[in-house]
Design a protein around this motif. Structure first.
Motif, PDB file in Angstrom:
ATOM      1  N   LEU A 103     -48.139 -14.247  -8.587  1.00  0.00           N
ATOM      2  CA  LEU A 103     -47.587 -13.317  -7.589  1.00  0.00           C
ATOM      3  C   LEU A 103     -48.703 -12.677  -6.765  1.00  0.00           C
ATOM      4  CD1 LEU A 103     -44.678 -11.829  -9.684  1.00  0.00           C
ATOM      5  CD2 LEU A 103     -44.514 -13.425  -7.754  1.00  0.00           C
ATOM      6  N   ASP A 104     -49.842 -12.403  -7.398  1.00  0.00           N
ATOM      7  CA  ASP A 104     -50.996 -11.891  -6.635  1.00  0.00           C
ATOM      8  C   ASP A 104     -51.405 -12.913  -5.575  1.00  0.00           C
ATOM      9  OD1 ASP A 104     -51.049  -9.564  -8.142  1.00  0.00           O
ATOM     10  OD2 ASP A 104     -52.740 -10.197  -9.396  1.00  0.00           O
ATOM     11  N   PHE A 105     -51.426 -14.191  -5.934  1.00  0.00           N
ATOM     12  CA  PHE A 105     -51.764 -15.260  -4.996  1.00  0.00           C
ATOM     13  C   PHE A 105     -50.755 -15.296  -3.853  1.00  0.00           C
ATOM     14  CE2 PHE A 105     -51.625 -19.569  -3.366  1.00  0.00           C
ATOM     15  CZ  PHE A 105     -52.945 -20.000  -3.374  1.00  0.00           C
ATOM     16  N   LEU A 106     -49.478 -15.272  -4.190  1.00  0.00           N
ATOM     17  CA  LEU A 106     -48.428 -15.374  -3.167  1.00  0.00           C
ATOM     18  C   LEU A 106     -48.383 -14.172  -2.232  1.00  0.00           C
ATOM     19  CD1 LEU A 106     -45.703 -16.935  -5.450  1.00  0.00           C
ATOM     20  CD2 LEU A 106     -46.821 -18.054  -3.497  1.00  0.00           C
ATOM     21  N   TYR A 107     -48.676 -12.994  -2.767  1.00  0.00           N
ATOM     22  CA  TYR A 107     -48.674 -11.769  -1.951  1.00  0.00           C
ATOM     23  C   TYR A 107     -50.046 -11.453  -1.360  1.00  0.00           C
ATOM     24  CZ  TYR A 107     -43.985 -10.793  -3.677  1.00  0.00           C
ATOM     25  OH  TYR A 107     -42.639 -10.860  -3.975  1.00  0.00           O
ATOM     26  N   LYS A 108     -51.015 -12.353  -1.605  1.00  0.00           N
ATOM     27  CA  LYS A 108     -52.378 -12.215  -1.077  1.00  0.00           C
ATOM     28  C   LYS A 108     -53.049 -10.911  -1.511  1.00  0.00           C
ATOM     29  CE  LYS A 108     -51.245 -15.088   2.864  1.00  0.00           C
ATOM     30  NZ  LYS A 108     -52.205 -16.061   3.271  1.00  0.00           N
ATOM     31  N   ASN A 133     -57.311 -14.291   0.911  1.00  0.00           N
ATOM     32  CA  ASN A 133     -57.357 -15.427   1.847  1.00  0.00           C
ATOM     33  C   ASN A 133     -56.552 -16.633   1.358  1.00  0.00           C
ATOM     34  OD1 ASN A 133     -59.113 -14.079   3.667  1.00  0.00           O
ATOM     35  ND2 ASN A 133     -60.800 -14.468   2.256  1.00  0.00           N
ATOM     36  N   ALA A 134     -55.688 -16.413   0.390  1.00  0.00           N
ATOM     37  CA  ALA A 134     -54.900 -17.531  -0.150  1.00  0.00           C
ATOM     38  C   ALA A 134     -53.932 -18.052   0.910  1.00  0.00           C
ATOM     39  CB  ALA A 134     -54.117 -17.063  -1.376  1.00  0.00           C
TER      40      ALA A 134
END
Length: 148
Positions: free
Chosen positions: A48-53, A59-60
């Motif tokens: 979720l951290d990746f998806l919500y940047k 910079n994902a």
């Protein structure tokens, strides 16, 4: 009939905590004829951290496809799926549940949470490779993915 390749690399987010399954998935995708980038996240909170940047993923890229295991540490795949599909900016991203469970309740719950498909991981190496190649062929060659 020729299949046109996308102009941009396909961004795949693999949310998987098993190093062996990550390795097998990488190997199966390696020979893909479509350019793809595989991002691997090992738990639901980081996914979720990746998806919500959120840090450290500011910079994902937005994934074109998510391969999601249900049995994850910290936040399970069902919770991650529910959050993805309830978010207006993420719900159009196809989510393939790729998990060891073949329990009818898990299948039904995943589809009720709007998973795009549910695949039970085979334990055999060759069968697992075939499954990942089939996912690649269908989702990255046949299907038209939503625009970013």
């Amino acid at each position: 009939m020729a299949v046109l390749k996308p102009l941009h690399p396909i961004e795949i987010l693999l949310v998987e905590d098993s190093p062996g399954d990550v390795r097998l998935t990488r190997e199966a995708l390696k020979d893909a004829k479509i350019t793809n980038t595989l991002h691997v996240i090992e738990d639901g909170v980081l996914a979720l951290d990746f998806l919500y940047k959120r840090p450290p993923f500011e910079n994902a890229p937005r994934p074109d496809l998510i391969l999601l295991d249900l049995n994850l540490p910290r936040k399970n795949g069902r919770e991650v799926l529910a959050e993805i599909k309830s978010n207006d900016s993420l719900k159009s991203v196809p989510v393939v549940v790729l998990t060891t469970s073949s329990a009818e309740e898990d299948v039904l719950r995943a589809y009720n949470l709007h998973a795009n498909c549910y695949i039970t991981k085979p334990v055999d190496f060759n069968q697992f490779t075939t499954v990942v190649r089939t996912i690649k062929e269908f989702w990255l060659t046949v299907v038209t993915l939503p625009p970013k």
